[in-house]
Design a protein around this motif. Structure first.
Motif, PDB file in Angstrom:
ATOM      1  N   THR A 102       0.836  -1.204   0.000  1.00 52.96           N
ATOM      2  CA  THR A 102       0.000   0.000   0.000  1.00 52.96           C
ATOM      3  C   THR A 102       0.871   1.254   0.000  1.00 52.96           C
ATOM      4  OG1 THR A 102      -0.185  -0.199   2.413  1.00 52.96           O
ATOM      5  CG2 THR A 102      -1.975  -1.122   1.090  1.00 52.96           C
TER       6      THR A 102
ATOM      7  N   VAL B 219       2.207   1.695  -3.557  1.00 51.93           N
ATOM      8  CA  VAL B 219       1.230   2.300  -4.459  1.00 51.93           C
ATOM      9  C   VAL B 219       1.094   3.793  -4.169  1.00 51.93           C
ATOM     10  CG1 VAL B 219      -1.213   2.330  -5.114  1.00 51.93           C
ATOM     11  CG2 VAL B 219      -0.002   0.153  -4.908  1.00 51.93           C
ATOM     12  N   CYS B 220       1.127   4.175  -2.913  1.00 56.45           N
ATOM     13  CA  CYS B 220       1.078   5.603  -2.580  1.00 56.45           C
ATOM     14  C   CYS B 220       2.302   6.332  -3.143  1.00 56.45           C
ATOM     15  CB  CYS B 220       0.987   5.792  -1.070  1.00 56.45           C
ATOM     16  SG  CYS B 220      -0.640   5.408  -0.359  1.00 56.45           S
TER      17      CYS B 220
ATOM     18  N   ASP C 206      -7.761   6.137  -0.510  1.00 58.55           N
ATOM     19  CA  ASP C 206      -7.733   4.907   0.283  1.00 58.55           C
ATOM     20  C   ASP C 206      -8.555   3.809  -0.393  1.00 58.55           C
ATOM     21  OD1 ASP C 206     -10.003   6.403   0.761  1.00 58.55           O
ATOM     22  OD2 ASP C 206     -10.134   5.889   2.889  1.00 58.55           O
TER      23      ASP C 206
ATOM     24  N   TYR D 256      -9.020   3.561  -3.703  1.00 54.87           N
ATOM     25  CA  TYR D 256      -8.237   3.116  -4.854  1.00 54.87           C
ATOM     26  C   TYR D 256      -7.145   2.140  -4.418  1.00 54.87           C
ATOM     27  CZ  TYR D 256     -10.273   6.835  -7.793  1.00 54.87           C
ATOM     28  OH  TYR D 256     -11.117   7.646  -8.505  1.00 54.87           O
ATOM     29  N   VAL D 257      -6.443   2.479  -3.356  1.00 50.62           N
ATOM     30  CA  VAL D 257      -5.363   1.614  -2.879  1.00 50.62           C
ATOM     31  C   VAL D 257      -5.930   0.244  -2.486  1.00 50.62           C
ATOM     32  CG1 VAL D 257      -3.608   1.276  -1.098  1.00 50.62           C
ATOM     33  CG2 VAL D 257      -3.908   3.525  -2.145  1.00 50.62           C
TER      34      VAL D 257
ATOM     35  N   THR E 287      -4.800  -3.200  -4.383  1.00 50.38           N
ATOM     36  CA  THR E 287      -3.943  -4.115  -3.629  1.00 50.38           C
ATOM     37  C   THR E 287      -4.699  -5.167  -2.832  1.00 50.38           C
ATOM     38  OG1 THR E 287      -3.900  -2.752  -1.609  1.00 50.38           O
ATOM     39  CG2 THR E 287      -2.294  -2.218  -3.335  1.00 50.38           C
TER      40      THR E 287
ATOM     41  N   ALA F 246      -4.556   0.855   3.219  1.00 46.52           N
ATOM     42  CA  ALA F 246      -3.343   1.636   3.439  1.00 46.52           C
ATOM     43  C   ALA F 246      -3.246   2.070   4.895  1.00 46.52           C
ATOM     44  CB  ALA F 246      -3.338   2.864   2.536  1.00 46.52           C
TER      45      ALA F 246
END
Length: 213
Positions: A83, A86-87, A177, A179-180, A184, A188
């Motif tokens: 996470t 990805v951020c 959050d 989208y993450v 995944t 996150a």
């Protein structure tokens, strides 16, 4: 009128060519157009480039090193979690000084008319998806799932640009959050979301300062 004694750098020629490519397409990237825009004689162009074709190849190389290179490097940034990784990746998408989505689509439009550019685009897309896949694999995702998640993430982001969507930053941040989680399958950490939001707001503030009054 352009003056022969006015000097501009190679980077300025490239920047002018990039602006014209984005705004008007590759057909308008011409030496005369650029010299008029820069206020210099056409002869100065040949200090830096052998021909218009040489300039276009330089633009393509800039796109490769910039957009594709930036995205790949962001997939490799250190992180303790997928996470967080990805951020980190999202940072290049919220900062146009890193990933220039307008340039990305100008090059894609160019590729519709040029087989060589189409080949370069295809190689770039493959490199990006591979980097994303490897990012997921580093955090324990099986190859098939890593590839699928990489494609979902990448195609979603490119589609976001293709639709020319506009969302105020604060509205966009409310969805990060989600989208993450979607990309995944994990939530996150609060500190990861906070760091990304702070980065995005910093980019917005920098753009506001740079924007002419």
């Amino acid at each position: 009128m352009p003056g022969g004694n006015v000097k501009v750098t190679r980077a300025e020629w490239l920047a002018a060519a990039r602006d014209v490519l984005i705004s008007d397409g590759v057909g308008e990237v011409k030496v005369l157009t650029l010299s008029d825009r820069l206020g210099v004689s056409r002869s100065s162009f040949y200090w830096y480039f052998k021909s218009r074709a040489d300039l276009l190849e330089a633009l393509l190389s800039e796109w490769e090193a910039g957009n594709t290179g930036v995205l790949v490097r962001h997939t490799q940034m250190p992180s303790d979690t997928i996470t967080g990784a990805v951020c980190n990746l999202f940072r290049c998408f919220v900062d146009p000084d890193l990933f220039n989505h307008q340039l990305d689509f100008a090059v894609r439009e160019w590729a519709r008319r040029d087989g060589h550019v189409r080949h370069v685009i295809d190689l770039g897309d493959t490199s990006r998806r591979l980097a994303l896949t490897q990012m997921f694999e580093r955090f324990g995702y099986a190859p098939y799932e890593a590839d699928a998640r990489a494609r979902i993430l990448y195609f979603m982001q490119i589609g976001y640009y293709a639709l020319d969507l506009f969302e105020p930053l604060e509205e966009r941040l409310t969805r990060i959050d989600g989208y993450v989680l979607g990309f995944t399958g994990q939530n996150a950490r609060p500190e990861e979301l906070t760091a990304l939001a702070a980065y995005a707001r910093g980019v917005q503030e920098k753009q506001a300062v740079a924007r002419p009054a």
